[in-house]
Design a protein around this motif. Structure first.
Motif, short mmCIF file in Angstrom:
data_model
loop_
_atom_site.label_atom_id
_atom_site.label_comp_id
_atom_site.label_asym_id
_atom_site.label_seq_id
_atom_site.Cartn_x
_atom_site.Cartn_y
_atom_site.Cartn_z
N VAL A 19 9.93 -1.48 5.68
CA VAL A 19 8.52 -1.33 5.33
C VAL A 19 8.20 -2.36 4.26
N ALA A 21 6.27 -3.22 1.64
CA ALA A 21 5.27 -2.53 0.83
C ALA A 21 4.54 -3.46 -0.14
N PRO A 40 -6.95 0.56 -0.59
CA PRO A 40 -6.85 1.82 0.13
C PRO A 40 -5.43 2.38 0.07
N GLY A 42 -1.81 3.39 0.74
CA GLY A 42 -0.75 2.75 1.51
C GLY A 42 -0.71 1.23 1.41
N GLY A 44 0.19 -0.56 -1.14
CA GLY A 44 1.29 -1.09 -1.97
C GLY A 44 1.06 -1.05 -3.47
N LYS A 45 0.06 -0.32 -3.93
CA LYS A 45 -0.25 -0.27 -5.37
C LYS A 45 0.87 0.41 -6.16
N1 LIG Z 1 10.19 5.56 -0.72
C1 LIG Z 1 9.62 5.01 0.35
N2 LIG Z 1 10.30 4.85 1.51
C2 LIG Z 1 9.73 4.28 2.60
N3 LIG Z 1 8.46 3.81 2.62
C3 LIG Z 1 7.72 3.96 1.50
C4 LIG Z 1 8.24 4.56 0.31
N4 LIG Z 1 7.27 4.56 -0.64
C5 LIG Z 1 6.21 3.99 -0.06
N5 LIG Z 1 6.45 3.62 1.21
C6 LIG Z 1 5.52 2.92 2.12
O1 LIG Z 1 5.16 1.70 1.53
C7 LIG Z 1 3.78 1.42 1.73
C8 LIG Z 1 3.06 1.28 0.38
O2 LIG Z 1 3.08 2.53 -0.27
P1 LIG Z 1 2.48 2.75 -1.74
O3 LIG Z 1 2.96 1.65 -2.63
O4 LIG Z 1 2.80 4.12 -2.14
O5 LIG Z 1 0.92 2.57 -1.48
P2 LIG Z 1 -0.34 3.03 -2.37
O6 LIG Z 1 0.14 3.43 -3.73
O7 LIG Z 1 -1.23 1.83 -2.39
O8 LIG Z 1 -0.99 4.16 -1.64
C9 LIG Z 1 3.26 2.54 2.59
O9 LIG Z 1 3.32 2.11 3.92
C10 LIG Z 1 4.23 3.67 2.32
O10 LIG Z 1 4.29 4.54 3.42
#
Ligand SMILES: Nc1ncnc2c1ncn2[C@@H]1O[C@H](COP(=O)(O)OP(=O)(O)O)[C@@H](O)[C@H]1O
Ligand SMILES: [Mg+2]
Length: 369
Positions: A19, A21, A40, A42, A44-45
């Protein structure tokens, strides 16, 4: 102060796929500024913030704070989170339920390797509690605080460590709308009072506009635009940014002429030919979208004098009185436009309405990004 250079952070999904991110994330934040990652869910914030904190190990890139490299793939540096001295507040601000307010804040100091004297601890704790307006509740059990007070407690706990960088991940999202607005002002006040360099994460565009010195808009792991709130709002670089930050009207069009001396484009649209002020270069024949904010549309009950640029006549389809302003839906054949006007406008549904679009308020966005 903080520099993030070409940061990539990837996760391994349960099925083994990677993924992506955070993708090539690059930005820097000067000392004392409030910087926001906006996008939005997901996009990557949180990943970016956790990478800065050292809670995720990035795939590559470099992160440094006040000239100290805390992560570098090339130099093989990874400073553990506890040695970075950053303060953090997360969406679920975990307070310690079995401790009172005072001890929630003093605890991080008590467990420090170089533990300050009891006297100093007391002084520091009371001073941050006062800053967040909780000093009179120092003895209260933490669970007996309201949502807003718990939020301030979480902030006090981060501040007591005198962090060189404050990282906030959607800290207001668990609060109801009214409290959220109040806390927004509080956060802003405290941030400037302490002069704390702050990285803030939110999906709420109005929060980002209200708080930030600078905003980075993210989409699918990448930063798509960095700028001041005004820049981002008035001069979005892509359709995604224009759409994400506030409400806007898009009008599809084709460039038929460009006057480079006056930076004026002539754009053929379903509403006729419009003049658009733009400093960007386009090719004749290029397909673009124009973005026009509802509040930038000039409305008149009376016909506008002939010879005035970008005038249109439409039919008011719907008008909603909202006290300080009115929202209108205006129809031009197949095209519907949202406009916002002063409540003094006297118009009924079905009435003809005259519209002028300011060439400087129409933002030309190329369709190819
Ligand atoms: N621990 C993890 N394992 C696998 N995928 C992850 C994990 N944490 C986040 N993701 C994925 O990485 C992407 C970015 O997530 P995230 O940084 O939490 O976004 P945001 O904070 O903008 O909502 C998303 O597709 C999320 O599903
Ligand atoms: Mg998140």
């Amino acid at each position: 102060m903080l520099t993030v250079q070409s940061l990539f952070t990837e996760y391994r999904a349960p099925n083994g796929a990677s993924v992506k991110a955070a993708q090539d994330v690059t930005f820097s934040v000067p000392e004392g500024k409030f910087f926001t990652l906006l996008g939005p869910s997901g996009c990557g914030k949180t990943t970016t913030l956790r990478s800065i904190a050292g809670l995720e190990r990035p795939t590559s890139g470099e992160i440094s704070v006040s000239e100290q490299v805390v992560y570098s793939s090339q130099k093989n540096i990874f400073l553990p989170p506890n040695l970075r001295n950053f303060g953090m507040v997360f969406q679920s601000y975990a307070i310690w339920p079995h401790m009172n307010v005072f001890h929630n804040v003093s605890f991080p100091l008590e467990v420090k390797r170089a533990k300050p004297s009891q006297h100093v601890i007391k002084e520091k704790v009371m001073s941050v509690l006062e800053a967040v307006g909780l000093d009179h509740l120092a003895e209260r059990e933490a669970t007996k605080l309201s949502g807003g007070q718990q939020q301030r407690l979480a902030l006090a706990r981060a501040l007591v460590m005198e962090p060189r960088l404050l990282l906030l991940d959607e800290p207001l999202s668990n609060l109801d709308a009214k409290l959220r607005e109040k806390m927004r002002f509080e956060l802003k006040r405290m941030q400037s009072k302490f002069g704390l360099t702050t990285i803030y994460v939110t999906h709420d565009q109005s929060e980002a506009l209200a708080l930030s010195h600078e905003i980075a808009v993210m989409s699918e792991g990448r930063i798509v635009q960095i700028g001041s709130p005004r820049d981002i709002y008035e001069r979005p670089k892509t359709k995604f940014v224009a759409d994400f930050i506030g409400t806007t009207n898009f009008i599809e069009g084709v460039i038929i002429d460009q006057d480079r001396i006056h930076n004026l484009l002539s754009v053929q649209t379903p509403l006729g030919v419009l003049s658009v002020l733009s400093e960007r270069d386009f090719n004749i024949g290029a397909k673009i979208s124009l973005s026009i904010r509802p509040e930038d549309i000039y409305l008149s009950e009376e016909p506008l004098p002939s010879g005035v640029q970008n005038t249109l006549t439409g039919i008011t389809e719907q008008s909603v009185f909202l006290g300080e302003y009115m929202d209108l839906k205006i129809r031009f054949g197949d095209y519907e436009m949202l406009a916002r006007s002063h409540p003094t406008l006297r118009i009924n549904n079905g009435d003809r309405i005259h519209v002028r679009l300011d060439a400087a308020k129409c933002v030309a966005l190329s369709d190819s990004n």
